[in-house]
Scaffold this active site. Structure first.
Site, PDB file in Angstrom:
ATOM      1  N   GLU A  69       1.087  -1.262  -0.107  1.00  0.00           N
ATOM      2  CA  GLU A  69       0.037   0.065  -0.051  1.00  0.00           C
ATOM      3  C   GLU A  69       0.925   1.042  -0.125  1.00  0.00           C
ATOM      4  O   GLU A  69       1.315   1.486   0.819  1.00  0.00           O
ATOM      5  CB  GLU A  69      -0.915  -0.041   1.279  1.00  0.00           C
TER       6      GLU A  69
ATOM      7  N   CYS B  95      -2.585   7.473   4.651  1.00  0.00           N
ATOM      8  CA  CYS B  95      -2.510   7.184   3.351  1.00  0.00           C
ATOM      9  C   CYS B  95      -3.818   7.343   2.476  1.00  0.00           C
ATOM     10  O   CYS B  95      -3.671   7.919   1.416  1.00  0.00           O
ATOM     11  CB  CYS B  95      -2.134   5.584   3.119  1.00  0.00           C
TER      12      CYS B  95
END
Length: 523
Positions: A263, A297
């Site tokens: 990720e 994120c």
């Protein structure tokens, strides 16, 4: 006295080591003694000292984990799940300690630290409940009815490496380790050097829950020195961090032909469409942009607001942002940035944008009175594509606002990015769902910023394009740490040409059989 110091004193009653960092440091997988201090971004105090591991320590840790992994994989999945359920309960029991550590190491607010605690407990519960079902062996259609019995088994990869970041030091240390453990793997975890004690505290709770002592190893030290050794030691790797580092690790994994999931970065967009509820959208945008001081994120860094609502939404949004409360306690809405490097990046992005003509509507300055690395939540307009702020991930309390004519333009501009991690759409549900189907991102939240998708633990989560590959959460998050093995047992007759039957006749039989199968639905 700082919020962190008050929290430590409340927990420990004046103990010399209120966060128990001396004991936690002893859990690091090394026999060597060099240490480095972990300094809190809140007030510059030393949280504790941890050993600095070497590549040789990584290899030794992997060897110990592999030895323990064989016995762990032999245990029934339900037994492994019972350990994870006990761990989830301990996380809730020890939430004050865990939140103290998260705030001390990363500078986040109490509410953001609790979000991590809740996420771990709920994710662990889902994975523990789903694992026996998802990982069980499965009968599938064989080559020939009755004659072929085919079963798919899920075998563990073996040893999984996890490299976790500093922004969510609790959640991201175990988000992938838990499903990997449930699948029967051993773990080598390297947390970021800024936040090792959060990872060590979770290791402590896992062992208290019944995890075998050697099965999960934590190594601490610089990623540049240990990353290559981890890749060379493990059978699969999960990395959460920058796209640039992810590319390097993915290439190293590719050379070894081992699995890589990552990720990576994001430049996430929020779309505020005509018909959006103003008050809900404003509050949702504030949280989506500034939760965890923007160091998230999946947080929003670009806001595309439809012309029909722009002149009411933007002033209300700016007013609410300007009023955000700073501090790390329960009443704080914005904490500090975690590292000096991150503060420099945020300040430089804003400085360059203003120098090229962008306008600051609020913020745009450091807030040293609110932590050593404080920065005021910032909203800008007039950001153009020649500015780093428009295209690169800032990863801080900064958002650019853009006026768009309609939904079509909002979708087009939101999707004009090399990244594809998360998006948020505010407006009538049917319109938002149609817009979501056209965005090339891994998750989309409708009338919510990021929590709805992230906390849907039964659904996969991850990015497209430069935001990474692979998925965490859901069935995919469990199966990622397994190798499918097909076992096909042939009975009664051979699967190939039959003895005594001319090949031409056998071919005619198979042709007729195949034509018959074409009429039968595949299940």
């Amino acid at each position: 006295m700082s919020d962190v110091a008050q929290q430590q004193e409340r927990r420990a009653g004046g103990a010399d080591d209120p966060l128990d960092t001396v004991r936690l440091a002893s859990l690091v997988a090394t026999a060597r003694t060099p240490e480095r201090a972990v300094v809190s971004p809140v007030d510059g105090t030393v949280v504790g000292e941890v050993p600095v591991c070497t590549p040789e320590d990584v290899v030794a840790a992997g060897t110990r984990a592999v030895s323990a992994q064989r016995a762990w994989a032999a245990r029934p999945v339900r037994e492994r799940a019972a350990v994870v359920r006990r761990f989830a309960a301990l996380v809730l029991d020890e939430q004050t300690w865990l939140m103290d550590l998260a705030t001390a190491e990363s500078g986040k607010t109490r509410r953001d630290a609790f979000e991590e605690v809740a996420d771990i407990a709920l994710a662990a519960r889902w994975f523990a409940g789903a694992a026996p079902r998802v990982l069980r062996r499965r009968r599938v259609a064989g080559a020939f009815p009755v004659a072929t019995r085919t079963t798919v088994h899920r075998r563990p990869k073996g040893l999984v490496g996890v490299i976790s970041p500093w922004n969510y030091p609790l959640t991201l240390a175990v988000s992938d380790a838990i499903p990997a453990l449930l699948a029967g793997n051993g773990i080598v975890l390297k947390p970021d050097s800024q936040t090792p004690f959060c990872a060590l505290a979770l290791l402590d709770l896992l062992r208290r829950a019944g995890l075998p002592a050697d099965l999960m190893q934590v190594v601490t030290g610089p990623g540049a020195e240990l990353g290559g050794a981890i890749v060379d030691t493990v059978d699969a790797l999960m990395f959460t961090g920058s796209t640039a580092t992810g590319r390097v690790l993915a290439e190293q994994c590719g050379r070894r032909l081992i699995s890589f999931s990552g990720e990576l970065g994001g430049k996430n967009a929020m779309l505020v469409l005509p018909g959006a509820e103003l008050e809900r959208a404003v509050e949702g945008a504030v949280r989506a942009c500034f939760a965890n001081t923007g160091q998230l994120c999946v947080s929003m860094e670009r806001l595309y607001v439809a012309d029909a609502i722009y002149d009411t939404f933007v002033p209300a949004f700016v007013e609410r942002v300007a009023a955000l409360r700073h501090g790390t306690g329960w009443d704080g809405e914005v904490g500090t940035l975690t590292t000096a490097g991150q503060l420099d990046r945020v300040a430089e992005h804003v400085r360059e944008a203003v120098a090229k003509g962008a306008t600051v509507l609020t913020g745009g300055v450091p807030r040293p009175g609110h932590g050593e690395l404080g920065y005021a939540p910032t909203v800008l307009t007039g950001v153009t594509d020649d500015m780093a702020l428009a295209r690169e991930e800032t990863f801080g309390p900064v958002v650019s606002v853009y006026r768009v004519g309609d939904t079509e333009e909002a979708v087009s501009r939101a999707d004009d990015s090399p990244y594809g991690l998360n998006a948020s759409i505010w407006g009538p549900a049917a319109v938002a769902r149609r817009a979501a189907s056209r965005l090339h991102v891994g998750t989309v939240n409708v009338n919510e910023g990021y929590t709805a998708a992230w906390a849907s633990h039964a659904a996969p989560m991850g990015g497209t394009r430069d935001s990474g590959l692979g998925r965490r959460h859901g069935r995919e998050g469990l199966l990622a740490w397994t190798e499918p093995q097909t076992v096909a047992e042939q009975r009664l007759v051979p699967a190939g040409y039959l003895p005594g039957v001319p090949p031409e006749r056998y071919a005619r039989w198979i042709t007729a059989f195949a034509r018959l199968l074409h009429r039968v639905p595949v299940r």
